[in-house]
Design an enzyme around this catalytic site. Structure first.
Site, short mmCIF file in Angstrom:
data_model
loop_
_atom_site.label_atom_id
_atom_site.label_comp_id
_atom_site.label_asym_id
_atom_site.label_seq_id
_atom_site.Cartn_x
_atom_site.Cartn_y
_atom_site.Cartn_z
N ALA A 175 -19.76 -16.14 -2.20
CA ALA A 175 -21.04 -16.39 -1.53
C ALA A 175 -21.04 -15.94 -0.08
O ALA A 175 -22.11 -15.84 0.53
CB ALA A 175 -21.37 -17.88 -1.60
N TYR A 176 -19.88 -15.67 0.49
CA TYR A 176 -19.80 -15.36 1.92
C TYR A 176 -20.59 -14.10 2.27
O TYR A 176 -21.42 -14.13 3.20
CB TYR A 176 -18.34 -15.18 2.33
CG TYR A 176 -18.18 -14.85 3.80
CD1 TYR A 176 -18.33 -15.84 4.77
CD2 TYR A 176 -17.88 -13.55 4.21
CE1 TYR A 176 -18.19 -15.54 6.12
CE2 TYR A 176 -17.74 -13.24 5.56
CZ TYR A 176 -17.89 -14.24 6.51
OH TYR A 176 -17.77 -13.93 7.84
N GLY A 177 -20.36 -13.00 1.56
CA GLY A 177 -21.08 -11.76 1.84
C GLY A 177 -22.58 -11.93 1.74
O GLY A 177 -23.32 -11.58 2.66
#
Length: 298
Positions: A175-177
């Site tokens: 989910a970071y990107g």
């Protein structure tokens, strides 16, 4: 548009009030130190109260406790963020800049994310939500509460920390990107929404992996190869200064900012437009009529 040239050593932020989120460690801590040493009044928040208190005390001892305000704050919480911003405005009487730095990295969610990656379609929904809540919603909430203070005064700076485009699009980063890509898009929209208000919106990224807790020892043998967190300081100091009043819609790479050059040369070397504006094209209806929906599409 770029502002006037000004040497970094000439930057004096006395009287400015700057909020830094995620200030207890890593990039946020370095940014807070740089701002305080340049004379700014700095308001710090982080979810880690113990670590935040240490940073606040150290900065207070070095730069004056009257110029430092700190409060444990969960940036994903609507009530907590609003109370924090209200407290900053009450304490200092104004807000001149907001640095949205707080974020959950992949390692904070799943320490072995590189060696045992989980594809997005297999992620625990709770893990996905937590990253989005902190990284994306946290940026929105601080922006929501702080921006009206700046608009009323006719001046202000919003500086968002995203990441490299490579990281936004890389597998294994869960989910970071996507969370950072959302902040990038939000920043681009804000540029237009805040046009003619005196409030500018820019992005600063390290420009590569930085020596923070988001890069655990298991991922790299030699931490000296990582960027130092203080690469963020120079462009952020300039963006918080009066010299940058006409600068908006740009993303700066801390690693490419060269303090041996003039500010103008450093700016030209280290920045590019926010987001993906070069990809914007006129919309087309089913009957083939071009629809101009915004200034960026004209």
């Amino acid at each position: 548009m770029l502002g006037e040239s000004k040497g970094m050593r000439d930057i004096d932020l006395r009287g400015k009030v700057v909020i830094v989120t995620g200030a207890a460690q890593g990039l946020g801590k370095a940014i807070a130190q740089g701002l305080a040493r340049a004379g700014a009044n700095v308001a710090l928040c982080d979810v880690s109260e113990e670590q935040l208190d240490v940073v606040a005390v150290d900065l207070g001892n070095e730069c004056g406790s009257d110029r430092i305000f700190a409060a444990a704050t969960d940036v994903s919480n609507e009530k907590s963020t609003r109370q924090f911003v209200d407290s900053v405005a009450s304490r200092f009487g104004q807000i001149d800049a907001l640095i949205n730095n707080a974020a959950l990295g992949c390692a904070s969610v799943r320490p072995d994310f590189m060696s045992s990656p989980i594809p997005i379609w297999k992620m625990d929904p709770a893990e996905w939500r937590r990253v989005i809540e902190v990284n994306t919603n946290g940026t929105f909430l601080l922006t929501r509460w702080a921006t009206p203070h700046m608009v009323r005064r006719g001046a202000g700076r919003i500086i968002n920390v995203t990441t490299t485009f490579q990281t936004m699009l890389a597998p294994k980063f869960g989910a970071y990107g996507p969370s950072k890509a959302a902040v990038e898009a939000m920043s681009s929209i804000l540029v237009e929404e805040l046009e003619d208000t005196g409030v500018t919106v820019n992005i600063v990224v390290p420009g590569g992996p930085a020596d923070t807790a988001q890069v655990p020892d298991s991922l790299i043998e030699d931490r000296s190869k990582l960027l130092r967190p203080d690469v963020m300081i120079a462009p952020i100091l300039w963006l918080c200064s009066d010299a940058s009043a006409e600068t908006t819609g740009l993303r700066f790479s801390g690693a490419l900012w060269d303090e041996s050059l003039s500010s103008q040369q450093s700016i030209e070397k280290s920045c590019k437009p926010i987001a993906w504006r070069q990809l914007v094209e006129p919309l087309v209806t089913a009957v083939g009529v071009d629809v101009q929906t915004s200034r960026t599409q004209q």
